[in-house]
Enzyme design. Sequence first.
Site, PDB file in Angstrom:
ATOM      1  N   LYS A 180       3.829  -6.155   9.358  1.00 58.66           N
ATOM      2  CA  LYS A 180       2.993  -4.918   9.487  1.00 58.66           C
ATOM      3  C   LYS A 180       2.298  -4.154   8.187  1.00 58.66           C
ATOM      4  CE  LYS A 180       3.286  -0.364  10.441  1.00 58.66           C
ATOM      5  NZ  LYS A 180       2.239   0.626  10.807  1.00 58.66           N
TER       6      LYS A 180
ATOM      7  N   LYS B  70       2.739   5.524   1.912  1.00 61.34           N
ATOM      8  CA  LYS B  70       3.884   4.948   1.181  1.00 61.34           C
ATOM      9  C   LYS B  70       3.986   3.692   2.207  1.00 61.34           C
ATOM     10  CE  LYS B  70       6.023   5.101   5.332  1.00 61.34           C
ATOM     11  NZ  LYS B  70       6.651   4.773   6.283  1.00 61.34           N
TER      12      LYS B  70
END
Length: 298
Positions: A171, A240
Amino acid sequence: MEKRVGFIGLGNMGTPMAARLLDAGYALTVFDTREAAMRPFAARGAKTAASPAAVASAADTVLVSLPTPDVVKQVALGAEGISAGTKVKPFVDLSTTGPRVAREIAAALAAKGIAPVDSPVSGGVGGAVKGTLAVMVSCDAARFAELQPMLQVFGKVFHVGEKPGLGQTMKLANNLLSATAMAISSEAMVMGVKAGLDPQLMLDVINAGSGRNTATQDKFPRTILTRSFDYGFTTGLMYKDVKLCLEEAEAMGIPMWVGGAVRQLWHLAHSQIGPDKDFTTIVQCLERWAGVEVKAKS
Ligand code: NAD
């Protein structure tokens, strides 16, 4: 007895994913710290719970879609967390937490007899609504076979490996590319508009040519040229993800020169435009410098 699925974190992604589980006939128990997020589910017959532990005592499988690694850790391992539940077996994390936190949570849950499953997703809110997400699962093969039919409700399911954290690594690699496409397309589009090119024409050319990417094909036409800035993913979350990716690469001794520059631009968007704004507002950093807007002609 009826198999029950728990779902914690009913935000931009969690709401449409949990709704698809209800549509598919799964019996759901939901929890979110925002009471209002649970109401539409209660109205559709889902049970609501008062804590992650209560969800994990009511459901056989618990899925979470939470904002940050710290929140996932708290929800999984805190005093009222999933590890305090009495029923749950697999814990499926749909959030982006990074491989190191995934491994830490996996070890702590495994010690309590709960099977950790990494399962981050990609494809945005649109993909979550339509059930066309890419779902990147790491867990053992038997667990994967058991969970695959349910995860298919969200989209295309890939078994990326058995080791905890591998789904997260997959991811982060994906989102580094998505973040880079958004940042560099913003630079190219602002340059073109400043020079006098029509932004719609630019997108038509780029998308028929070799510059096309997820930002030019989807994000620019839908939310930047229209100035709606409502793609459904915040700058705080994208920053993030880029940070997690670079930290992971650094821990592995892998250089990321371009990634470092991409992180700087996201840092600027985070501090100048704001972490709670839609991530497509990153273009505004460049627009301010150039004194132009990448806007469709009316
Ligand atoms: P969001 O902020 O919209 O949703 C998070 C939800 O978690 C909110 O409803 C919030 O109230 C809830 N929450 C926060 N703390 C909680 C707690 N302690 N207990 C229970 N609920 C709590 O975020 P999102 O955009 O839905 O993203 C969720 C995750 O999916 C993130 O890790 C993100 O990086 C990832 N992701 C997002 C997208 C996207 O396009 N939005 C795409 C792929 C992956």
